[in-house]
Structures are given as structure tokens and as C-alpha cells.
Write an enzyme that holds these catalytic residues in place. Structure first.
Site, PDB file in Angstrom:
ATOM      1  N   ASP A 293      60.266   3.786  55.240  1.00  0.00           N
ATOM      2  CA  ASP A 293      61.532   4.476  55.007  1.00  0.00           C
ATOM      3  C   ASP A 293      61.869   4.333  53.519  1.00  0.00           C
ATOM      4  O   ASP A 293      61.278   3.504  52.819  1.00  0.00           O
ATOM      5  CB  ASP A 293      62.608   3.839  55.886  1.00  0.00           C
ATOM      6  CG  ASP A 293      63.964   4.478  55.684  1.00  0.00           C
ATOM      7  OD1 ASP A 293      64.016   5.706  55.536  1.00  0.00           O
ATOM      8  OD2 ASP A 293      64.967   3.747  55.671  1.00  0.00           O
TER       9      ASP A 293
ATOM     10  N   LYS B 259      81.631  19.777  48.556  1.00  0.00           N
ATOM     11  CA  LYS B 259      80.564  19.069  47.840  1.00  0.00           C
ATOM     12  C   LYS B 259      79.312  19.121  48.704  1.00  0.00           C
ATOM     13  O   LYS B 259      79.375  19.072  49.942  1.00  0.00           O
ATOM     14  CB  LYS B 259      80.962  17.612  47.560  1.00  0.00           C
ATOM     15  CG  LYS B 259      81.123  16.749  48.799  1.00  0.00           C
ATOM     16  CD  LYS B 259      81.559  15.331  48.443  1.00  0.00           C
ATOM     17  CE  LYS B 259      81.665  14.468  49.695  1.00  0.00           C
ATOM     18  NZ  LYS B 259      82.209  13.128  49.423  1.00  0.00           N
TER      19      LYS B 259
ATOM     20  N   ARG C   5      70.648  10.513  42.644  1.00  0.00           N
ATOM     21  CA  ARG C   5      71.014  11.355  43.784  1.00  0.00           C
ATOM     22  C   ARG C   5      72.162  12.263  43.338  1.00  0.00           C
ATOM     23  O   ARG C   5      73.199  11.782  42.894  1.00  0.00           O
ATOM     24  CB  ARG C   5      71.445  10.502  44.970  1.00  0.00           C
ATOM     25  CG  ARG C   5      70.362   9.570  45.471  1.00  0.00           C
ATOM     26  CD  ARG C   5      70.938   8.412  46.271  1.00  0.00           C
ATOM     27  NE  ARG C   5      71.586   8.827  47.490  1.00  0.00           N
ATOM     28  CZ  ARG C   5      71.000   8.852  48.683  1.00  0.00           C
ATOM     29  NH1 ARG C   5      69.729   8.478  48.794  1.00  0.00           N
ATOM     30  NH2 ARG C   5      71.647   9.226  49.760  1.00  0.00           N
TER      31      ARG C   5
ATOM     32  N   LYS D  16      59.163  10.923  62.391  1.00  0.00           N
ATOM     33  CA  LYS D  16      58.563   9.719  61.820  1.00  0.00           C
ATOM     34  C   LYS D  16      57.549   9.123  62.796  1.00  0.00           C
ATOM     35  O   LYS D  16      56.429   8.767  62.405  1.00  0.00           O
ATOM     36  CB  LYS D  16      59.646   8.688  61.500  1.00  0.00           C
ATOM     37  CG  LYS D  16      60.553   9.053  60.337  1.00  0.00           C
ATOM     38  CD  LYS D  16      61.533   7.923  60.029  1.00  0.00           C
ATOM     39  CE  LYS D  16      62.415   8.263  58.840  1.00  0.00           C
ATOM     40  NZ  LYS D  16      63.313   7.155  58.461  1.00  0.00           N
TER      41      LYS D  16
END
EC number: 7.6.2.1
Length: 1268
Positions: free
Chosen positions: A402, A570, A604, A804
Site C-alpha cells: 500500500d 475542491k 498531493r 488488490k
């Protein structure tokens, strides 16, 4: 109460034709009505046994093990007098010991499960029964009950929230046990029930809920409440799930919808797969082979018995009569077969399995006790949560990780921002140049703001100046950050604010706005209060358009005190920029440049925008929104369309850049693991840009890579085409780089995977979640896997927890490689359970990943030590243990086989029964245990410095079928000498008094003593790391043998047990004869010398990498000693450097790229390991071609020099030695080893046969001159 006729038809059927629940129908305060549906109770059970069922069930489980059944079968045979040649206790004692130890372990584990179940089931809850609140245990709560929860209490079942102490039916929960997130979340009752605040009203509530059946979807719930002829839609926002904790809410009432095993928590728990190591599976195969070999030996000896009895024994019936019931030679042979099965069963002793478990337990304790894997900051040690997978830690080839919280700290910091085309966050000098962090002055002073967070730091004072100067764009920027979120605020004392955010990103943004003067103070369901530069302003909250993975944005619609309605939004730049008004084009271009700059730094990013709404438009849109929210079907699609409609033609405000800092040591750890030929795939739910940036930050992706392929197709055809183009580019580049050399041979292979093995260059693959969904389909998964495995790094973005697990399962299915999954959140649990080895990071997102894992620790960097030290040592120790164990038992058992040809095949044993019983329990058990627990080939520091030492485990070189047969051959060879040397000596030997030496007991004592001494010397040779415990166990076992031997032949035991110990003084008399000791010495020398000679020649002619490392260490020690005694001599004369011998491209590019930075002895490790890796690479290629696996791109590069010439592992003919001049010390050694090192490391042969290369004997990249 009646259910309206317009109820959807699909909700009228409770159970389908097969009995599966298709819907759930729950009526409040009506237990009798609900019980007819036979819903599960709220009692949970994770235990396996009770007092009555423990013994039979546990024994049944244990005897499903092939080995236990095998030994039980032998025990039954030994109870038959006609065929038993050994006492029953030789098998029943170790068998009962093994069964007892396992049963105690299982009982202990189940006791703790019972304890945990009882603790949960007996928790108290207030249940409304007959209009009165009563204390009930959780196990007695039923579907349809109304229960009361108080602050800080766990939710007992999945509840529909009816009312709460907070206004508008709000309540706050924490879901750490459910999804791993520690952030507070808000839930709200539907308005019609939010007024039911007292028990009298709730007792009269008879609404009926019809909803979806039990499932494991934590974020979705759909249903309808029917009450008083009306219907009310229900969503996940109205539900409190079991495992949550009520926070900041005095009380609330809820209606039980799902209970016990039907709750979403229990539906997600799943069953942990039982994991077995490859060595376990191989051992099961070998045990079957050995059993087949045992049967063959039994058949041979049985045939020999039948022939002997028919030809010879029949003539001696007077002296050697057949046993009662035996009437023919054939039947005698049949009985002899079973007798020999009993005698020879020690080729697979039951003590093998006990010893394996003890060794694994010891390895687990070493992991738990490792102080270098202890995190002092969190006071968290490493923990081995299983004892069965330790050696597989030394065989990992693929790591699935991860990102957030695993590679990163999951602690977000507001770093930079762009407002109205101006970038803030970088300090600049007078000339406008950026100033590095180390040169920055003090951080911005926020002391003017009494509500500022003292932990927040920002370095650019110009942003605060813009706020103070009243820049309207900057004010609107921070106003948006203080309003557009779902953060909960808690004021513990006046001015001391504590934010609870659903994500660390939101918390960082709201905290930034707080420090710059726009302080989010409090919220209600309909209002948000913000202190703007010291002035309290309350905005009316009209709507929240929440974030999800499809929208990738969040919006709020608020009404200002002036009555102005504005939408603040946003979201991800890829989504938001295309929803802006065209008038923003110029500003968009500037902001995009800033976004690219931020993304290049691994930050980010989010884009911020707003839109003013007309009152009339909003009223119409709000009405349509209400109708869509009440729709019984397709509710989410209708809401999404309305959200999309209003979020268009917005005005751009700017962008934010948040830093999610990497954990300490992540780049170094990934670099070291990559050198160990471990491939690392990152599977993350983050967007592509963020994941790629982190990939560059942690050095998974580098600018030196040949190409990074990005797969973003939305259809099956697009994804397949992108994967095909990626493979073609890799193959074309390989052909052009190789100039046709060796790649054409690869291309002729029938297996496409083998083509990709030969690629040159380094590639990376980045694939999005929607593309991955197509790539994992059955007809494309092989193409995806081939492409991915040919790449050095793989990053999968926006993947779901299920995807995953699917990626991990895909690699397990086709690659046949050991996989390891590591994560820290609840979304990683499925991946952790699917991989061969699951590792949980105890970080910021709860403990769900840790609870599902096999190993846990607090930082990613500890993975390096777990694999390269503990994993490699565990694999090495287990392999050496198994090789020695099979050797010593074949040497012990096969003596009976040879003896059978000299005793008329009568199933007579060579040794007495006590020696047979004690051989594996006392005489040889502890030394091999000590080796299996403590042995090392190189110290831990060298294991970390030389990652290539890890490769033999990946290739399974230390214990496989070939190694097994070598051990068996050595054991058989030893048994032949062990029997025939004493037999030949005793044929003519006499005692000191002239009497004949040859008698059965003397022969047995001589062979047994020789055996114990030989196997003790052998384990001394096998032991690579001597401790006091090894010495004590080896020599102590020898001493114990002689002590027990003399005791069993003593007069004292004979007097106590005359029928058991008849041969008084035999050991003393036998071992008093010099001939016997000479026989023992001769046997020992002849058995051991070939082993010593073979190992010496192998070490000299074909050393393994571990041998080279040990030799290097020895040279280093000698070099240090000599260097201290030498006087440093200054160089005079010519200033010519080592380049005179090479004149090749230097290491400038390598240094500037940073690849060689912060890696302890990295150049040394990669350099010194390559020569010995040559044969490893050959085996890897062979393995890859056999199993259709793709090797690493570096494999091809290792076999060629820069000019395309193949690397020869041997030196030129006629050259036999090399002198290495290092700091004035001349070290002679074999040419082949060092020439291969030099050339593999990029060294060049110069004039006169000299090679310049980083020296394998120095700590740094010291240049060596190799004169060949």
C-alpha cells in the site's frame, strides 16, 4: 401498520428459491413477528471446540496430517506380536508427545477465542422491552429491538439511527475497528424519527424497514422505512454499524437491522486462509517418496526372507522353528515385510515434525525480541503473529505494498498553494531565486491569531501578508478551505480547538485556513460558524455534495449572512479543470503550471473553485434533489446527475499542495530490496499523479528509466492495445540495444514470457483502477502479467481492496513465486490475507491490517531486516536442519537393511531397542535443534550489505529434491561404511585375551558408537556459527550417550530389571578393546573425509557468494591489522590516475543521479555479488523458462558488458593467479573470482591484462588493479 401497495415487487420476496435471503424485513418492537424469519441472533462464535467436542475433533484434525496417520498405523502394527520386532513404546511415546503438545497449543488458542467471544457477548446494552429500558447482554439482543447507546459505548449491532441527544438527530462515531480510520464521522437520523427522544414514544414506534440482505459493503446501504402510510428512504448515513464507538454524543436510540454474523463487521471478517510454506509442501511430497522407498526396502527384504526360509531355513526347523501360525516360506516373507516396515520406519521419525515446530518458534521469538525492529516513538515491537511462515520470509520474490501510511507517514502537511495565479510556499531571495530549506529563516509567526495551531508551520510570509492586506482572492481561498469539508470541531477548552477529519488531507487544509485567520469553529446540520480574522460569521449550510471515488470532488452550497448563495468546490485537477467557465482559461494555464511543479515534487494537489447561484435556480435544483433522494430506485445515479449539473461553469480560485511525507528509510529499503531481486508493486487507492510522485520520491521510478508506461484505457480494446504497445517497445529496444546478440535466440522460444526475459533497460508500468478491472479479466490477465513482470516497478492506482487481492492472486497463480503483501489499513486486509505472507503496519489507520497479518511492525524500513536477516537466516537454518536430519536418519536406519542380508532376513535389529528409542529423542535431537535455531552463514550486517545473498532462497537452492537426494546418498554411503567396516574387522578380530571379539552385542555397541560419533562430527562440520549452546549440546549429547550406554549395561539396572537389561558389562568390555576404538576411528575418518575433501574443493573452485563474503571479512580483518603496523608512504613522481588503464565513461552520471547515495556499502554489495550470481542467474533463467516466468530486466544486463560482449565467468587461459594491491597489502587469490567481479561491476581489461574496478575488499569504492 400496513405496508403501502407501491412497495417494490423485489422487496416482497424475503427469500429466494434457494433459501438465500433476498431482502430483510424488520418491524420495530415486534419480536414475535421478526422471529418467524429466523434471523441470526447477536451472539458471535469464533471458537472451534467445547469441553465435549475438543478431544474427538482435535484428534480428528491432527490425524488428517499424513505423518500422524502414518505413525498411528505403525503403532497398530507394533501391537501385533507376530510381526512386531520393536516394543510398542518406541512409537507411542513420541506420538503421544506430539499429539499432546499440539492439543495443548490448540486448546490454548481456542481458550483465548472463547474468552474473547464471552467478553464481547456479555457486554451490556440497554434494550427497550415493554416500554422499559432493561440491561441485556449483547448475545440476547434480537433483530427489531430498539437499544439505547451512551457516549463512548460500542455499537452492539447494525442499527438504524432513530434519534439522539444532539440537534437534528445527529451523532458522531469512530470507526477504527471497522475500516481502520480513526477520524470521527457523522450520522443523522431521518427527520421523522429524530423527534422520538423518550422511551414512551419509542415504545409506540412500529415502523417497518425493508432493506437489502446482509452483505459486506461498509459504505453502502439501501432500504425504506414504512410508517404511518408513508415511506422514507434510508442510506448509509442513517446507519450505525457494529464495531463503531459513539463519540461526543450523550445518547442515541437505534433499531437493530442486522445482528451477530449478519452484521457488516462479521461479514467482512472472512476466513483466514491456512498458509503453508513451500518447504512444508515439499516435505509432504518427500515423506510420500520415503514411504514408497520404505515399502520397496520391505519388499526386497521380504522376498529375501521367503527365499532364505525356502532354501536354507527349512533345513534348520529343528533349531529355528517357524512361529506359530507360519506354515510356508511365503507367509514368513509376508510377516517379515511388516516387521521391516516397523524397523525401518525411522527414516521418517516423528521427532522431525516436533523439531520443525520448535525451530520455527525460536525464529519467531528472535523477530519479537529484535530491538532493531522496535519503534521507540510508538513503543511498538515487531511481532511474529504466526510461527509457520518464517522460512518463507527468505524466499519472497514479489512485494505488494500500500502507499498511504505504509510508504508514507499518512501525516499531511500544508506545503504550498497557488492563489489567482500566484504561487506561495517557496522562499525567494532578492533576485527571485528559490532558497533551499536549510537556508530558510524562521517560520511564519502566527502569534497574532489566538486560535492558531502551534504545530502548524509555513515558510512563506508573503501569503500572510496577502491576508493582512485584504487580498479578496486569498480571503476567498481560505474561506473555501474553512467551509468546504466534513471536519468535526471539538473545543475542549476556550480557544483550544481539536479537529476530527475523515481524511488527513482535509484536516491539513482546515488547519491551514485556521492559522491564516479563517478558523472553522463549529457546525450544526444546517450551519457552519467560521471566525474570519477575528469576526464570527455563521453560514447557512444548504447542501453537501460529498466526495466519492467516481466524482473525485466535494462541494458545499452555503448562504452567507448577506443572503448570497455560493457553491464551493475542491477536487482533483483532472476533474475540476474541465468544469470551469471558459473565462478562466488564462488563469487555468498558470495554475496548471503550478500544479505540474507541485506534482513533480511529490505533493498531493487539489484544485479550488466556486460558483454563485441564483435564488430561483437553487430552489428548483433543491426540489429536484429532494425528489431524487427519495427515489426508491437508481437514487445514486439521479443524485450524481444533479451534482454534475450544478458543478459546471465554476470560477477558478487556485490550488493546494499537501506533502505526505515518506517514512524514514523507505528509498533505501526499496533500493536494497531491489538489489535482492525482489520486485515491488505499489497498489494504492490514490490518484495516478500522487502515486507516481511518491514512486519517484521513494526511488521506485527514476529519470534514468528507459520508459514509464501508463495504461489508462477505459475499454477492453484500449487496455489490450496499450499493453501490446508496451511489450513491443520493450522488445524493440532490446533488439536495438543488443544489436541482435542473443535476443534472436530468445525470440525463437515458443513461450512469450521468455521473450520478455531478454529485455534490456529498465521499465515501469503505471495502470489505473478502471484499466486494471479490464486487465484482470480472464482473457487478458496473462498479457497484463507478462507486461508487468517485465518491468522493474509497477504502480496500480485507484484500486479497490478487491482488486488488490486479485492482483496478488494473479501473481500467485501464474508466477509460482512467494508473495508478500504489506499495508496499514482495513482496505489492505484482503490483500494481506491473499498473499503467502501478510505484514501489517501499526500506523495511523487502526489495527485491522495488523489483526489480519502474519507479521507486524510500525515502519516500512523494518521489512528490509525482516527479509534479509530474519527471513534469510530462517530459510538457511531450516534447510540445513532438514538436510542433516534426513542424512542422520538414513545413516541410522539403512544399517538395518544391510544387516538383513546377514541375519537370514529375520527382522533382527542391529541396535538394541533403547538405542533406537533414544537416538532421535536424546542423542541427536539437541545438536540439530541448536543448529536450526542459532546457525548463521554471515553476520547480520553482511546480510544487509550484500542483498544478493538473498537470491538462493528465491530459487529454492538450499533444500530441494536434488539436495534431498544428495543427503540421502550421503546417508546411505555412511550406513554402508558404518556396517561393513565393523563387520569386516569383527570377522577376524580377537580380544586382548585371545577370545573371539565377534558377538552380537559387541557389534551393536561398536556400530552405535561409531554412528553417534560420525553424526556428531558431521553436525560440527555443518555448523557455521558456534555458540556455547552448540558446544554444550553436541558434546553433551556425546557424553549423554556414553553415560546411558554404561548405565544400561550396569549391574544396578540388571538387578532392578533383569528381563530388560541382560547384557551386564558388555559396553565396558567392548569399549575397553583397542581394536574397537581403532574400528570406530577408521569408520569416522572414512565417512567424514570425503565430505571434508568435497567441501574444500567446492570452496576453492566454485565458492558461493556467502563463502566469498566470509573470505572478504577475513581479508578485511587482516588488512586492518597490517595497516595499523604500516607507515603511510606519500606518493611521488607521476600524477597519473587509474584512468590510464581504462579511459572509459566515469561514474559522474551515477553520482549525480543519486543512486549511490545513502546506501551502506551499496556499490560494494552490488559489485561483489555479481560473479557468484552468474550461476544463480543461469538457474533463474532456467526456472523462468520452465514455469513461464519473467526474469528481472537486470538479469540480461548482468550477462553482457557495455559493448555487448558476453561476460565470461572464467579468466583467460594460461593465467592462474591475480595480485590485488589494496592499501599496500598484496592478497593473492584465484583469477576467475576477481576477474568476474571486476567485469561484472563494469571494470575494463586494460593493457597488460589489468582490470580496474571497485574493490570487493574495501568498505568504499576503492579502485583495485587486478594484474591478470
Amino acid at each position: 401498520m400496513t405496508v403501502p401497495r407501491d412497495m417494490p415487487e423485489k422487496w416482497r420476496r424475503v427469500r429466494g428459491p434457494g433459501g438465500a435471503e433476498e431482502e430483510r424485513r424488520v418491524r420495530a418492537n415486534a419480536r414475535e413477528y421478526n422471529e418467524k424469519f429466523q434471523y441470526a441472533s447477536n451472539c458471535i462464535k469464533t471458537s472451534k471446540y467445547n469441553i465435549v467436542t475438543f478431544l474427538p475433533v482435535n484428534l480428528f484434525e491432527q490425524f488428517q496430517e499424513v505423518a500422524n496417520t502414518y505413525f498411528l498405523f505403525l503403532l497398530i502394527l507394533q501391537l501385533i506380536p507376530q510381526i512386531s520386532s520393536l516394543s510398542w513404546f518406541t512409537t507411542i511415546v513420541p506420538l503421544v508427545l506430539v499429539l499432546t503438545i499440539t492439543a495443548v497449543k490448540d486448546a490454548t488458542d481456542d481458550y483465548f477465542r472463547h474468552k474473547s467471544d464471552n467478553q464481547v457477548n456479555n457486554r451490556q446494552s440497554q434494550v427497550l422491552i415493554g416500554g422499559v429500558l432493561r440491561q441485556e447482554q449483547w448475545m440476547n439482543v434480537r433483530v427489531g429491538d430498539i437499544i439505547k447507546l451512551e457516549n463512548n459505548q460500542f455499537v452492539a449491532a447494525d442499527l438504524l439511527l432513530l434519534s439522539s441527544s444532539e440537534p437534528h438527530g445527529l451523532c458522531y462515531i469512530e470507526t477504527a475497528e471497522l475500516d481502520g480510520e480513526t477520524n470521527m464521522k457523522v450520522r443523522q437520523a431521518i427527520p421523522v424519527t429524530s423527534e422520538l427522544g423518550d422511551t414512551s414514544k419509542l415504545a409506540q414506534f412500529d415502523g417497518e424497514v425493508i432493506c437489502e440482505p446482509p452483505n459486506n459493503k461498509l459504505d453502502k446501504f439501501g432500504g425504506m422505512l414504512y410508517w404511518k402510510e408513508n415511506k422514507y428512504p434510508l442510506s448509509n448515513q442513517n446507519m450505525l454499524l457494529r464495531g463503531c464507538v459513539l463519540r461526543n454524543t450523550e445518547w442515541c436510540f437505534g433499531l437493530v437491522i442486522f445482528a451477530g454474523p449478519d452484521t457488516k463487521l462479521m461479514q467482512n471478517s472472512g476466513r483466514t486462509k491456512f498458509k503453508r510454506t513451500s518447504i512444508d509442501r515439499l516435505m509432504n511430497t518427500l515423506v510420500l517418496w520415503i514411504f514408497g522407498f520404505l515399502v520397496c526396502m520391505g519388499v526386497i527384504l521380504a522376498i529375501g526372507n521367503a527365499i532364505w526360509e525356502h532354501e536354507v531355513g527349512v533345513c534348520f526347523q529343528i533349531y529355528l522353528p517357524w512361529d506359530e501360525g507360519v506354515h510356508s516360506a511365503f507367509f514368513s516373507g509376508f510377516l517379515s515385510f511388516w516387521s521391516y516396515i516397523i524397523i525401518l520406519n525411522t527414516v521418517v521419525p516423528i521427532s522431525l515434525y516436533v523439531s520443525v515446530e520448535v525451530i520455527r518458534l525460536g525464529h519467531s521469538y528472535f523477530i519479537n525480541w529484535d530491538k532493531k525492529m522496535y519503534c521507540a516513538k510508538r513503543r511498538t515491537p515487531a511481532e511474529a503473529r504466526t510461527t509457520t511462515l518464517n522460512e518463507e520470509l527468505g524466499q519472497v520474490e514479489y512485494i505488494f505494498s500500500d502507499k498511504t501510511g505504509t510508504l508514507t507517514q499518512n501525516i499531511m502537511v500544508f506545503s504550498k498553494c497557488s492563489v489567482n495565479g500566484h504561487s506561495y510556499g517557496d522562499m525567494q531571495d532578492m533576485l527571485g531565486h528559490k532558497v533551499e530549506l536549510r537556508e530558510r529563516p524562521e517560520p511564519v509567526d502566527f502569534s497574532f491569531n489566538p486560535l492558531a495551531d502551534p504545530r502548524f508551520q509555513f515558510w512563506d510570509p508573503s501569503l500572510l501578508e496577502a491576508v493582512n492586506l485584504g487580498d479578496p482572492h486569498v480571503h476567498e481561498f481560505f474561506r473555501l478551505l474553512s467551509l468546504c469539508h466534513t471536519v468535526m470541531s471539538e473545543e475542549k477548552s476556550e480557544g483550544e480547538l481539536y479537529y476530527k477529519a475523515q481524511s488527513p488531507d482535509e484536516g491539513a487544509l482546515v488547519t491551514a485556513a485556521r492559522n491564516f485567520g479563517f478558523v472553522f469553529r463549529s457546525r450544526t446540520p444546517k450551519t457552519i460558524t467560521v471566525h474570519e480574522l477575528g469576526r464570527a460569521i455563521t453560514y447557512q449550510l444548504l447542501a453537501i455534495l460529498d466526495f466519492n471515488n467516481i466524482r473525485k470532488r466535494m462541494s458545499v452550497i452555503v448562504r452567507s449572512p448577506e443572503g448570497k448563495i455560493r457553491l464551493y468546490c475542491k477536487g482533483a485537477d483532472t476533474i475540476l479543470l474541465e468544469r470551469l467557465h471558459p473565462i478562466n482559461q488564462d488563469l487555468t494555464n498558470v495554475t496548471t503550471d503550478h500544479l505540474n511543479e507541485y506534482a513533480g515534487e511529490g505533493l498531493r494537489t487539489l484544485v479550488l473553485a466556486y460558483k454563485d447561484l441564483e435564488e430561483s435556480y437553487y430552489e428548483d435544483w433543491s426540489e429536484r434533489l429532494h425528489r431524487a433522494g427519495s427515489a426508491p430506485e437508481a437514487r445514486e445515479d439521479r443524485l450524481a446527475r444533479l451534482y454534475d449539473e450544478v458543478e459546471h461553469d465554476m470560477m477558478l480560485l487556485g490550488a493546494t499542495a499537501i506533502e505526505d511525507k515518506l517514512q524514514h528509510g523507505v528509498p533505501e529499503t526499496i533500493a536494497i530490496l531491489t538489489l535482492a531481486n525482489i520486485k515491488i508493486w505499489v497498489l494504492t487507492g490514490d490518484k495516478q499523479e500522487t502515486a507516481v510522485n511518491i514512486g519517484y520520491s521513494c526511488k521506485m521510478l527514476t529519470d534514468d528509466m528507459t520508459e514509464v508506461f501508463v495504461v489508462t484505457g477505459h475499454t477492453v480494446l484500449e487496455v489490450r492495445e496499450e499493453l501490446r504497445k508496451a511489450r513491443e517497445k520493450m522488445m524493440d529496444a532490446s533488439r536495438s540495444i543488443g544489436n541482435g546478440f542473443s535476443y534472436q535466440e530468445k525470440l525463437s522460444s515458443s513461450k512469450f514470457t521468455s521473450v520478455l526475459e531478454a529485455i534490456a533497460g529498465e521499465y515501469a508500468l503505471v495502470i489505473n483502477g478502471h484499466s486494471l478491472a479490464h486487465a484482470l479479466e480472464a482473457d487478458m490477465e496473462v498479457e497484463f502479467l507478462e507486461t508487468a513482470c517485465a518491468c522493474k516497478a509497477v504502480i496500480c492506482c485507484r484500486v479497490t481492496p478487491l482488486q488488490k487481492a486479485q492482483v496478488v492472486e494473479l501473481v500467485k497463480k501464474y508466477k509460482k513465486a512467494v508473495t508478500l503483501a504489506i499495508g496499514d489499513g482495513a482496505n489492505d486486509v484482503s490483500m494481506i490475507k491473499t498473499a503467502h505472507i501478510g505484514v501489517g503496519i501499526s500506523g495511523q489507520e487502526g489495527i485491522q491490517a495488523v489483526l489480519a497479518s502474519d507479521y507486524s511492525f510500525s515502519q516500512f524500513k523494518f521489512l528490509q531486516r525482516l527479509l534479509l536477516v530474519h527471513g534469510r537466516w530462517s530459510y538457511l537454518r531450516m534447510c540445513k536442519f532438514l538436510c542433516y536430519f534426513f542424512y542422520k536418519n538414513f545413516a541410522f536406519t539403512m544399517v538395518h537393511f544391510w544387516f538383513g542380508f546377514f541375519c537370514g532376513f529375520s527382522a533382527q535389529t542391529v541396535y538394541d531397542q533403547y538405542f533406537i528409542t533414544l537416538y532421535n529423542i536424546v542423542y541427536t535431537s539437541l545438536p540439530v535443534l541448536a543448529m536450526g535455531v542459532f546457525d548463521q552463514d554471515v553476520p547480520e550486517q553482511r546480510s544487509m550489505e550484500y542483498p544478493k545473498l538473498y537470491e538462493p532462497g528465491q530459487l529454492n537452492l538450499l533444500f530441494n529434491k536434488r539436495e534431498f537426494f544428495i543427503c540421502i546418498a550421503q546417508g546411505i554411503y555412511t550406513s554402508v561404511l558404518m556396517f561393513f567396516i565393523p563387520y569386516g574387522v569383527f570377522a577376524d578380530a580377537t580380544r586382548d585375551d585371545g577370545a573371539q571379539l565377534a558377538d552380537y552385542q559387541s557389534f551393536a555397541v561398536t556400530v552405535a558408537t561409531s554412528l553417534v560419533i560420525v553424526v556428531s562430527v558431521q553436525i560440527g562440520l555443518d555448523t557455521g556459527f558456534w555458540t556455547a549452546i552448540n558446544h554444550f549440546f553436541i558434546w553433551g549429547s556425546l557424553a549423554a550417550y556414553f553415560a546411558i550406554l554404561f548405565a544400561m549395561h550396569s549391574d544396578g539396572l540388571f538387578q532392578l530389571f533383569p528381563n530388560q537389561f541382560r547384557f551386564v558389562g558388555n559396553a565396558q568390555n567392548t569399549l575397553a578393546q583397542p581394536t574397537v576404538w581403532l574400528t570406530i576411528a577408521l569408520t569416522t575418518v572414512v565417512c567424514i573425509m570425503p565430505v571434508v575433501a568435497f567441501r574444500f574443493l567446492k570452496l576453492d573452485l566454485k565458492p558461493e557468494l556467502s563463502d566469498t563474503v566470509r573470505y572478504t571479512q577475513l581479508v578485511r580483518k587482516k588488512q586492518k591489522t597490517q595497516h595499523r603496523c604500516m607507515r603511510r608512504v606519500g606518493r611521488v613522481g607521476s600524477r597519473r590516475s587509474g584512468y590510464a588503464f581504462s579511459h572509459q565513461e566515469g561514474f559522474g552520471e551515477l553520482i549525480m543521479s543519486g543512486k549511490n547515495m545513502r546506501l551502506s556499502s551499496l556499490a560494494l554489495s552490488s559489485f561483489a555479488t555479481r560473479p557468484s550470481a552468474g550461476w544463480i542467474e543461469t538457474l533463474r533463467k532456467k526456472k523462468g523458462s520452465d514455469s513461464s516466468t519473467a526474469a528481472s530486466p537486470s538479469g540480461a544486463a548482468d550477462k553482457t558488458l557495455k559493448d555487448g560482449r558476453p561476460l565470461s565467468p572464467a579468466a583467460p587461459s594460461g593465467r592462474s593467479s591475480v595480485s590485488i594491491h589494496l592499501h599496500g597489502v598484496q592478497i593473492p587469490h584465484h583469477t576467475r573470482m576477481y576477474y568476474a567481479r571486476a567485469t561484472a561491476a563494469g571494470g575494463r581489461r586494460g593493457s597488460g591484462g589489468a582490470v580496474t574496478a571497485p574493490c570487493p575488499l574495501a568498505h568504499s569504492s576503492t579502485t583495485c588493479l587486478l594484474f591478470i
